[in-house]
Design a protein around this motif. Structure first.
Motif, PDB file in Angstrom:
ATOM      1  N   ALA A  22      39.500   8.291  36.422  1.00 55.90           N
ATOM      2  CA  ALA A  22      39.667   6.986  37.070  1.00 55.90           C
ATOM      3  C   ALA A  22      41.059   6.736  37.623  1.00 55.90           C
ATOM      4  N   LEU A  23      42.089   7.289  37.002  1.00 58.18           N
ATOM      5  CA  LEU A  23      43.460   6.962  37.368  1.00 58.18           C
ATOM      6  C   LEU A  23      44.078   8.017  38.271  1.00 58.18           C
ATOM      7  N   GLY A  24      45.053   7.577  39.050  1.00 58.65           N
ATOM      8  CA  GLY A  24      45.769   8.469  39.963  1.00 58.65           C
ATOM      9  C   GLY A  24      46.493   7.646  40.994  1.00 58.65           C
ATOM     10  N   SER A  25      46.797   8.259  42.139  1.00 57.73           N
ATOM     11  CA  SER A  25      47.443   7.508  43.206  1.00 57.73           C
ATOM     12  C   SER A  25      46.556   6.351  43.668  1.00 57.73           C
ATOM     13  N   ALA A  51      35.074  16.069  43.822  1.00 61.93           N
ATOM     14  CA  ALA A  51      35.711  17.285  44.336  1.00 61.93           C
ATOM     15  C   ALA A  51      37.119  17.495  43.814  1.00 61.93           C
ATOM     16  N   LEU A  52      37.766  16.420  43.341  1.00 61.50           N
ATOM     17  CA  LEU A  52      39.155  16.550  42.899  1.00 61.50           C
ATOM     18  C   LEU A  52      39.339  16.251  41.416  1.00 61.50           C
ATOM     19  N   ARG A  53      38.928  15.075  40.984  1.00 61.24           N
ATOM     20  CA  ARG A  53      39.298  14.657  39.625  1.00 61.24           C
ATOM     21  C   ARG A  53      38.418  15.269  38.540  1.00 61.24           C
ATOM     22  N   ILE A  54      37.141  15.413  38.772  1.00 61.41           N
ATOM     23  CA  ILE A  54      36.291  16.049  37.754  1.00 61.41           C
ATOM     24  C   ILE A  54      36.668  17.518  37.561  1.00 61.41           C
ATOM     25  N   ARG A 294      50.901  11.997  37.119  1.00 61.00           N
ATOM     26  CA  ARG A 294      50.301  11.284  38.251  1.00 61.00           C
ATOM     27  C   ARG A 294      50.949   9.934  38.498  1.00 61.00           C
ATOM     28  N   VAL A 295      51.232   9.201  37.415  1.00 58.64           N
ATOM     29  CA  VAL A 295      51.685   7.814  37.567  1.00 58.64           C
ATOM     30  C   VAL A 295      53.204   7.669  37.555  1.00 58.64           C
ATOM     31  N   ALA A 296      53.920   8.655  37.013  1.00 56.07           N
ATOM     32  CA  ALA A 296      55.368   8.510  36.865  1.00 56.07           C
ATOM     33  C   ALA A 296      56.088   8.475  38.200  1.00 56.07           C
ATOM     34  N   PRO A 299      53.498   7.459  44.723  1.00 55.67           N
ATOM     35  CA  PRO A 299      52.234   8.148  45.041  1.00 55.67           C
ATOM     36  C   PRO A 299      52.329   9.679  45.018  1.00 55.67           C
ATOM     37  N   SER A 300      53.518  10.242  44.758  1.00 53.66           N
ATOM     38  CA  SER A 300      53.611  11.693  44.590  1.00 53.66           C
ATOM     39  C   SER A 300      53.128  12.058  43.186  1.00 53.66           C
ATOM     40  N   GLU A 301      53.131  13.352  42.873  1.00 49.52           N
ATOM     41  CA  GLU A 301      52.703  13.793  41.558  1.00 49.52           C
ATOM     42  C   GLU A 301      53.688  14.800  40.985  1.00 49.52           C
TER      43      GLU A 301
END
Length: 328
Positions: A22-25, A51-54, A294-296, A299-301
């Motif tokens: 659920a979480l990310g940019s 396609a990305l998070r799972i 992801r959150v620190a 919007p970058s990682e």
């Protein structure tokens, strides 16, 4: 109490799995997550989830479990409380063979260089053990650690030399070398899953003999433990676990070191209890680090391996300074 702790760990892991999807940019509401999982469509939100998070979450679960159990096994058969696939050069050995495969043989996918990573892990594990056992005193925790640090430096230097000599290889490896689960397709998790499962099964089979091995080879043999067979099986399991994890996500350190100590402090040194504990704690730690990454700097990682190092570095220093270290 031990069963309660395992249940709490499983609940925390389940929460982290949901958070990872659920979480990310872009934060996705839980009802949309459930809809995308149960009834996947072609909307942007559905594609982000499926396609990305799972795939990213599935890979974190496998890699975290592999590194954590691999670390517990290395600490057991070397009787070294500071042992870890990263510290003892296992990850570096896998990384070197993967770089060789990419630079000289044009390999591009995990399924292509997975076996090279396993070979590198096996060679590194055996070399650390052989170097650590040289001399009349045999293997000691300090000798094993020094052997691992030395091999890590050698493997890392050769890896950097090959990468810098080939701009194409450097470009392909730059994210992977930092330790990353970003952007990996679900096929990556599928490629390593059988090997990780096999390594976990082997670890479970030898858990009881690992307890005897902690008493020393002579006493272990006197108690009827198959010391040589147990050590060989442990090396095979570490090779499968650390090699496949490194092939899929790059050299990620501290997971095996941290999880083994966390679980040992709760359930004690019995590997029949430790291994299920690290099997839960490893994925939880890696998912936590990935979420922090992801959150620190959104919007970058931040690469997962870097986030793990930031969290694991202070823990390693605390372990080195701990008065309890000699008793572990």
């Amino acid at each position: 109490m031990r069963v309660t702790g395992l249940l709490i760990g499983l609940i925390a892991l389940a929460v982290l799995v949901v958070a990872s999807v659920a979480l990310g940019s872009k934060t996705i509401p839980l009802d949309q997550v459930a809809s995308a999982v149960l009834h996947p469509g072609h909307s942007d939100t559905d594609l982000v989830i499926t396609a990305l998070r799972i795939p990213r979450t599935a890979l974190a679960l496998l890699v975290g479990a592999a590194l954590a159990v691999g670390g517990a096994l290395i600490q057991a058969f070397t009787r070294n409380p500071l042992a870890d696939p990263g510290i003892l050069g296992v990850n570096a050995g896998s990384a070197l063979t993967v770089v060789v495969g990419i630079a000289f043989f044009g390999l591009t996918s995990v399924s292509q260089y997975l076996w090279l990573a396993l070979g590198g892990a096996a060679v590194a594990t055996v070399l650390v053990w052989l170097i650590g056992t040289l001399g009349r005193r045999g293997a000691t925790p300090v000798r094993m650690t020094l052997a691992g640090v030395g091999l890590t430096a050698v493997f890392g230097g050769v890896t950097s030399m090959i990468s810098l000599a080939s701009p194409r290889t450097l470009q392909a490896m730059i994210g992977w070398m930092a330790g990353s689960i970003v952007g990996a397709p679900l096929s990556t998790a599928g490629a390593i899953a059988p090997l990780v499962i096999l390594g976990l099964v082997i670890a479970g089979v030898i858990a009881r003999d690992l307890n005897a091995m902690a008493l020393g080879d002579e006493l272990s043999a006197a108690l009827g433990s198959r010391t040589a067979a147990t050590r060989i099986l442990a090396i095979v399991a570490v090779t499968l676990l650390a090699g496949s994890a490194t092939a899929a996500a790059g050299p990620i350190g501290f997971v095996g070191l941290a999880c083994a100590h966390i679980v040992r402090s709760i359930v004690g040194p019995d590997h029949r209890l430790m291994l299920p504990g690290v099997l839960v704690t490893g994925p939880a730690l890696l998912l936590s680090a990935d979420l922090v990454g992801r959150v620190a700097v959104a919007p970058s990682e931040l690469q997962t391996g870097i986030a793990v190092a930031v969290l694991g570095g202070p823990l390693f220093i605390a372990l080195v300074r701990s008065r309890r270290l000699a008793a572990l």
